[in-house]
Design a protein around this motif. Sequence first.
Motif, PDB file in Angstrom:
ATOM      1  N   LEU A  64      24.403 -38.862  -7.447  1.00  0.00           N
ATOM      2  CA  LEU A  64      24.176 -37.821  -6.434  1.00  0.00           C
ATOM      3  C   LEU A  64      22.998 -38.173  -5.532  1.00  0.00           C
ATOM      4  N   LEU A  65      22.983 -39.410  -5.099  1.00  0.00           N
ATOM      5  CA  LEU A  65      21.909 -39.852  -4.197  1.00  0.00           C
ATOM      6  C   LEU A  65      22.493 -40.062  -2.802  1.00  0.00           C
ATOM      7  N   GLY A  66      21.614 -39.938  -1.810  1.00  0.00           N
ATOM      8  CA  GLY A  66      22.054 -40.187  -0.441  1.00  0.00           C
ATOM      9  C   GLY A  66      22.982 -39.110   0.077  1.00  0.00           C
ATOM     10  N   LEU A  67      22.816 -37.879  -0.415  1.00  0.00           N
ATOM     11  CA  LEU A  67      23.719 -36.805   0.004  1.00  0.00           C
ATOM     12  C   LEU A  67      23.515 -36.443   1.472  1.00  0.00           C
ATOM     13  N   CYS A  68      22.293 -36.619   1.985  1.00  0.00           N
ATOM     14  CA  CYS A  68      22.032 -36.239   3.384  1.00  0.00           C
ATOM     15  C   CYS A  68      22.941 -37.012   4.333  1.00  0.00           C
ATOM     16  N   PRO A  69      22.898 -38.353   4.340  1.00  0.00           N
ATOM     17  CA  PRO A  69      23.842 -39.058   5.219  1.00  0.00           C
ATOM     18  C   PRO A  69      25.290 -38.875   4.774  1.00  0.00           C
ATOM     19  N   LEU A  70      25.520 -38.773   3.467  1.00  0.00           N
ATOM     20  CA  LEU A  70      26.902 -38.650   2.971  1.00  0.00           C
ATOM     21  C   LEU A  70      27.577 -37.412   3.556  1.00  0.00           C
ATOM     22  N   LEU A  71      26.872 -36.296   3.570  1.00  0.00           N
ATOM     23  CA  LEU A  71      27.478 -35.062   4.063  1.00  0.00           C
ATOM     24  C   LEU A  71      27.427 -34.985   5.582  1.00  0.00           C
ATOM     25  N   ALA A  72      26.374 -35.544   6.176  1.00  0.00           N
ATOM     26  CA  ALA A  72      26.210 -35.401   7.626  1.00  0.00           C
ATOM     27  C   ALA A  72      27.193 -36.276   8.393  1.00  0.00           C
ATOM     28  N   VAL A  73      27.508 -37.448   7.872  1.00  0.00           N
ATOM     29  CA  VAL A  73      28.246 -38.418   8.674  1.00  0.00           C
ATOM     30  C   VAL A  73      29.719 -38.492   8.312  1.00  0.00           C
ATOM     31  N   SER A  74      30.139 -37.768   7.263  1.00  0.00           N
ATOM     32  CA  SER A  74      31.520 -37.919   6.823  1.00  0.00           C
ATOM     33  C   SER A  74      32.482 -37.002   7.574  1.00  0.00           C
ATOM     34  N   SER A  75      32.107 -36.526   8.763  1.00  0.00           N
ATOM     35  CA  SER A  75      32.984 -35.582   9.457  1.00  0.00           C
ATOM     36  C   SER A  75      34.238 -36.256   9.999  1.00  0.00           C
ATOM     37  N   SER A  76      34.214 -37.553  10.198  1.00  0.00           N
ATOM     38  CA  SER A  76      35.449 -38.238  10.577  1.00  0.00           C
ATOM     39  C   SER A  76      35.496 -39.610   9.918  1.00  0.00           C
ATOM     40  N   ALA A  77      36.711 -40.157   9.810  1.00  0.00           N
ATOM     41  CA  ALA A  77      36.895 -41.433   9.115  1.00  0.00           C
ATOM     42  C   ALA A  77      36.123 -42.555   9.817  1.00  0.00           C
ATOM     43  N   LEU A  78      36.127 -42.524  11.154  1.00  0.00           N
ATOM     44  CA  LEU A  78      35.484 -43.607  11.890  1.00  0.00           C
ATOM     45  C   LEU A  78      33.970 -43.605  11.685  1.00  0.00           C
ATOM     46  N   ASN A  79      33.365 -42.420  11.802  1.00  0.00           N
ATOM     47  CA  ASN A  79      31.929 -42.305  11.543  1.00  0.00           C
ATOM     48  C   ASN A  79      31.586 -42.831  10.162  1.00  0.00           C
ATOM     49  N   ALA A  80      32.427 -42.431   9.184  1.00  0.00           N
ATOM     50  CA  ALA A  80      32.181 -42.827   7.800  1.00  0.00           C
ATOM     51  C   ALA A  80      32.229 -44.343   7.664  1.00  0.00           C
ATOM     52  N   LEU A  81      33.184 -44.958   8.351  1.00  0.00           N
ATOM     53  CA  LEU A  81      33.336 -46.412   8.261  1.00  0.00           C
ATOM     54  C   LEU A  81      32.098 -47.120   8.804  1.00  0.00           C
ATOM     55  N   TRP A  82      31.629 -46.702   9.989  1.00  0.00           N
ATOM     56  CA  TRP A  82      30.456 -47.363  10.592  1.00  0.00           C
ATOM     57  C   TRP A  82      29.231 -47.184   9.709  1.00  0.00           C
ATOM     58  N   LEU A  83      29.033 -45.950   9.224  1.00  0.00           N
ATOM     59  CA  LEU A  83      27.835 -45.724   8.405  1.00  0.00           C
ATOM     60  C   LEU A  83      27.923 -46.492   7.096  1.00  0.00           C
ATOM     61  N   SER A  84      29.116 -46.626   6.561  1.00  0.00           N
ATOM     62  CA  SER A  84      29.285 -47.406   5.337  1.00  0.00           C
ATOM     63  C   SER A  84      28.797 -48.826   5.549  1.00  0.00           C
ATOM     64  N   GLY A  85      29.285 -49.450   6.610  1.00  0.00           N
ATOM     65  CA  GLY A  85      28.905 -50.836   6.903  1.00  0.00           C
ATOM     66  C   GLY A  85      27.404 -50.978   7.046  1.00  0.00           C
ATOM     67  N   ALA A  86      26.806 -50.074   7.818  1.00  0.00           N
ATOM     68  CA  ALA A  86      25.368 -50.166   8.070  1.00  0.00           C
ATOM     69  C   ALA A  86      24.578 -49.967   6.776  1.00  0.00           C
ATOM     70  N   THR A  87      25.030 -49.024   5.935  1.00  0.00           N
ATOM     71  CA  THR A  87      24.315 -48.762   4.684  1.00  0.00           C
ATOM     72  C   THR A  87      24.382 -49.960   3.744  1.00  0.00           C
ATOM     73  N   VAL A  88      25.561 -50.572   3.628  1.00  0.00           N
ATOM     74  CA  VAL A  88      25.704 -51.750   2.773  1.00  0.00           C
ATOM     75  C   VAL A  88      24.730 -52.838   3.236  1.00  0.00           C
ATOM     76  N   LEU A  89      24.697 -53.079   4.558  1.00  0.00           N
ATOM     77  CA  LEU A  89      23.791 -54.098   5.093  1.00  0.00           C
ATOM     78  C   LEU A  89      22.336 -53.813   4.741  1.00  0.00           C
ATOM     79  N   VAL A  90      21.912 -52.566   4.978  1.00  0.00           N
ATOM     80  CA  VAL A  90      20.512 -52.222   4.723  1.00  0.00           C
ATOM     81  C   VAL A  90      20.191 -52.353   3.229  1.00  0.00           C
ATOM     82  N   LEU A  91      21.121 -51.930   2.382  1.00  0.00           N
ATOM     83  CA  LEU A  91      20.885 -52.030   0.930  1.00  0.00           C
ATOM     84  C   LEU A  91      20.712 -53.486   0.500  1.00  0.00           C
ATOM     85  N   ILE A  92      21.546 -54.364   1.021  1.00  0.00           N
ATOM     86  CA  ILE A  92      21.435 -55.771   0.647  1.00  0.00           C
ATOM     87  C   ILE A  92      20.100 -56.340   1.134  1.00  0.00           C
ATOM     88  N   ILE A  93      19.766 -56.054   2.409  1.00  0.00           N
ATOM     89  CA  ILE A  93      18.518 -56.595   2.968  1.00  0.00           C
ATOM     90  C   ILE A  93      17.315 -56.072   2.187  1.00  0.00           C
TER      91      ILE A  93
END
Lengths: 202, 203
Positions: free
Chosen positions: A23-52
């Motif tokens: 149950l971490l990261g609920l703020c972006p999870l709930l804020a950005v999941s309003s459409s599939a496309l938004n979710a996809l972009w934020l997913s990519g960006a989050t994965v990148l930041v986590l790896i870096i």
Amino acid sequence: MNQQLRDIMINGLWRQDPGTRQLLGLCPLLAVSSSALNALWLSGATVLVLIISNGLISLLRPYIAKELRIPFFIIIIASSVTILQLLLQAYTFSLYEQLGLFLALITTNCTIMARAEAFAARQPLLPALWDGLMQGLGFAVILMILGCLREFIAQGSLFGIPLLATYSGFLLATLPPGAFMLLALLIALKNYVMRNDTAKPT
Amino acid sequence: MTTFQKITAFVGYTLLIAMLISGITYLTQQRIVTNQQHALQNALTQVLPADEYDNDITKDTLFITSHLLGSDQAQTIYRARKNGKVVAVIFTVIAPHGYNGAIKLLIGVRNNDQITGVRAIAHQETPGLGDKMEVRHSDWIYSFNNQSLQTLAPHEWAVKKDAGHFDAWTGATITPRAIVSAIHDALQYVAIHQHELFGNQEP
């Protein structure tokens, strides 16, 4: 694949995924999941930041005083997001405009801080990078499921493509209460599926 | 490590990271500015077709503050010229009383007070209900094209529900009301400042 890397994968994608288990990261999870496309972009960006951030923290870990590690993590995470923001703005401007404010929201994703503290700060580079990727993907899966569900229920479409010819729409799903309800259902479902899983969280 | 060493190391890393960010900022700055100008140019073309003017509109600007534009911050006014004569101006108007905060609009007005076009450039209205001012959801915003203070009487600058000219949307009256009234105010601003805006002094 050795045991440790396989454990990291199972933890990130299923047993301890950030969205429905930690149950971490609920703020972006709930804020950005309003459409599939938004979710996809934020997913990519989050994965990148986590790896870096996991990578940098694991590399620099011998040189950071233990007492000062938290502010140091914050600096690393905020810097990674800033750099990503600059690069997107310079090389993929239209994508940057779509992501807009959401990009900065990645900084507030506790998953990144939690992985830094709980994992990257105690592990060598390779497992840390792998953990960043797997936790990121685990977060992305939940984000995508929520994004697709919300868009489909609210507008009868996916990625902006209408799938139902006559659908009057169900607005609640795109609004914040809808996000909470759907996430709650997902968590309940996952708890039910995993009711016999007694393995200790790592 | 002593406390002093720890802190020195910490400050050192912070400086290193700050330098890294400065470096990347420096390297990307030029591209970002170019991109932003492109985006601005695109937005301006949406409200005023590019063949109506021949100057570099992004550089021919005035900065103006007026409560009729809905904000106490200076707004940029872009002037479109043909053969040196100002034919239209484009500027942002804030509709402060949307359902969910301010709505930022870009509006183009010809020197005869006619609207060339309006676009919503930023808002937080309810998706699917209060976002019909976006061209990808509805044609509503085009109903302002070619309107002016001459084509509609003051009481007609309202939604149909309030006995005005413009359609309201099912389930969302506050948003169109806010937009219509902001655009009406903007036209009044242009009418009052006709000389200042369309005067022919060079930038």
